[in-house]
Design a protein around this motif. Sequence first.
Motif, PDB file in Angstrom:
ATOM      1  N   ALA A 146       0.829  -1.203   0.000  1.00  0.00           N
ATOM      2  CA  ALA A 146       0.000   0.000   0.000  1.00  0.00           C
ATOM      3  C   ALA A 146       0.864   1.255   0.000  1.00  0.00           C
ATOM      4  CB  ALA A 146      -0.931  -0.010   1.213  1.00  0.00           C
ATOM      5  N   CYS A 147       1.962   1.216   0.736  1.00  0.00           N
ATOM      6  CA  CYS A 147       2.874   2.363   0.753  1.00  0.00           C
ATOM      7  C   CYS A 147       3.522   2.556  -0.609  1.00  0.00           C
ATOM      8  CB  CYS A 147       3.944   2.171   1.825  1.00  0.00           C
ATOM      9  SG  CYS A 147       3.349   2.424   3.515  1.00  0.00           S
ATOM     10  N   GLU A 148       3.916   1.465  -1.238  1.00  0.00           N
ATOM     11  CA  GLU A 148       4.518   1.570  -2.573  1.00  0.00           C
ATOM     12  C   GLU A 148       3.529   2.192  -3.552  1.00  0.00           C
ATOM     13  OE1 GLU A 148       6.803  -1.258  -5.880  1.00  0.00           O
ATOM     14  OE2 GLU A 148       6.013  -2.125  -4.024  1.00  0.00           O
ATOM     15  N   GLU A 149       2.279   1.775  -3.485  1.00  0.00           N
ATOM     16  CA  GLU A 149       1.259   2.328  -4.364  1.00  0.00           C
ATOM     17  C   GLU A 149       1.044   3.816  -4.101  1.00  0.00           C
ATOM     18  OE1 GLU A 149      -3.537   1.751  -5.238  1.00  0.00           O
ATOM     19  OE2 GLU A 149      -2.401   0.157  -4.257  1.00  0.00           O
ATOM     20  N   ALA A 150       1.193   4.226  -2.834  1.00  0.00           N
ATOM     21  CA  ALA A 150       1.014   5.631  -2.466  1.00  0.00           C
ATOM     22  C   ALA A 150       2.276   6.457  -2.684  1.00  0.00           C
ATOM     23  CB  ALA A 150       0.576   5.729  -1.009  1.00  0.00           C
TER      24      ALA A 150
END
Length: 298
Positions: A222-226
């Motif tokens: 999720a952090c990578e996507e954000a």
Amino acid sequence: MRLSTVILPIHRWAEGQKTWRRAEDLGFHAAYTYDHLSWRSFRDGPWFGALPTLTAAATATDRLRLGTLVTSPNFRHPVTLAKDLITLDDVSGGRITLGIGAGGNGFDATALRGSDEEPWTPRERADHFDEFVPLLDRLLREPSVTQEGRFYAANEVRNIPGCVQRPRLPFAVAATGPRGLKLAARYGEAWVTTGDPKLYEAGTPEQSVEAVRGQINRLGAACEEAGRDVFALDKILLTGFAPGRPLQSFDAFVDFAGTHFDLGFTEIVVHWPVPDSGFALDTELFERIATEALAQFV
């Protein structure tokens, strides 16, 4: 790694204030309290409001971080919550962390609803949380906010002078599902988990570790996507809701802490002992854990 505690708001302040001061004296990083109207087996006993309790704790302590673990949309509105949080952050001199989650099916989920109304489903809780967090973020950052959503509205709401902590007080987002993890990745300064609740009754400590490892991996995605580094988020583990008994002895807790330190956790939260409850614990053992257990993980 840091060690913090949850202090249940079950004592009148003349007695309860001693616990918050003792938490500071013992060197806990933070002391949190649950933001509920009532809670589990404590429902028919004393239970005081979280934000007034934290305000009193702010005046009784000097260094201890304070916060909710967690606040939810079950009975809160972003506009009024933001005003209270800005005030609390000011009274504490910038020592507040907002633990925030989607809420559950406890007493808070029905207290404000008619007798013929059903509690929100998990999807409905997630829908409210999706709107609650971004609006609260704006209200704590911006001096004037107007926004109309599906569930919440803010009409020319003023929040001056804003938080002592800039750009706002930190959010610790409790989440395990994909939508909550996305909110943690986007808005959280920290992420909170209790482990996998499905394992509490019949799982093993080893299964719990693997479940938490999976949660951290999904948080990383999720952090990578954000577009955010997952290592920029503190990772908080609230104990007491997973298999095993890490507080049964000093050595057991050190082993537990080491395992979760290796997983990437930066903070462990333990419950302040409550006699004759599920949180009963020998005071001497608790204070030894508080003062000695994490020395090797600093």
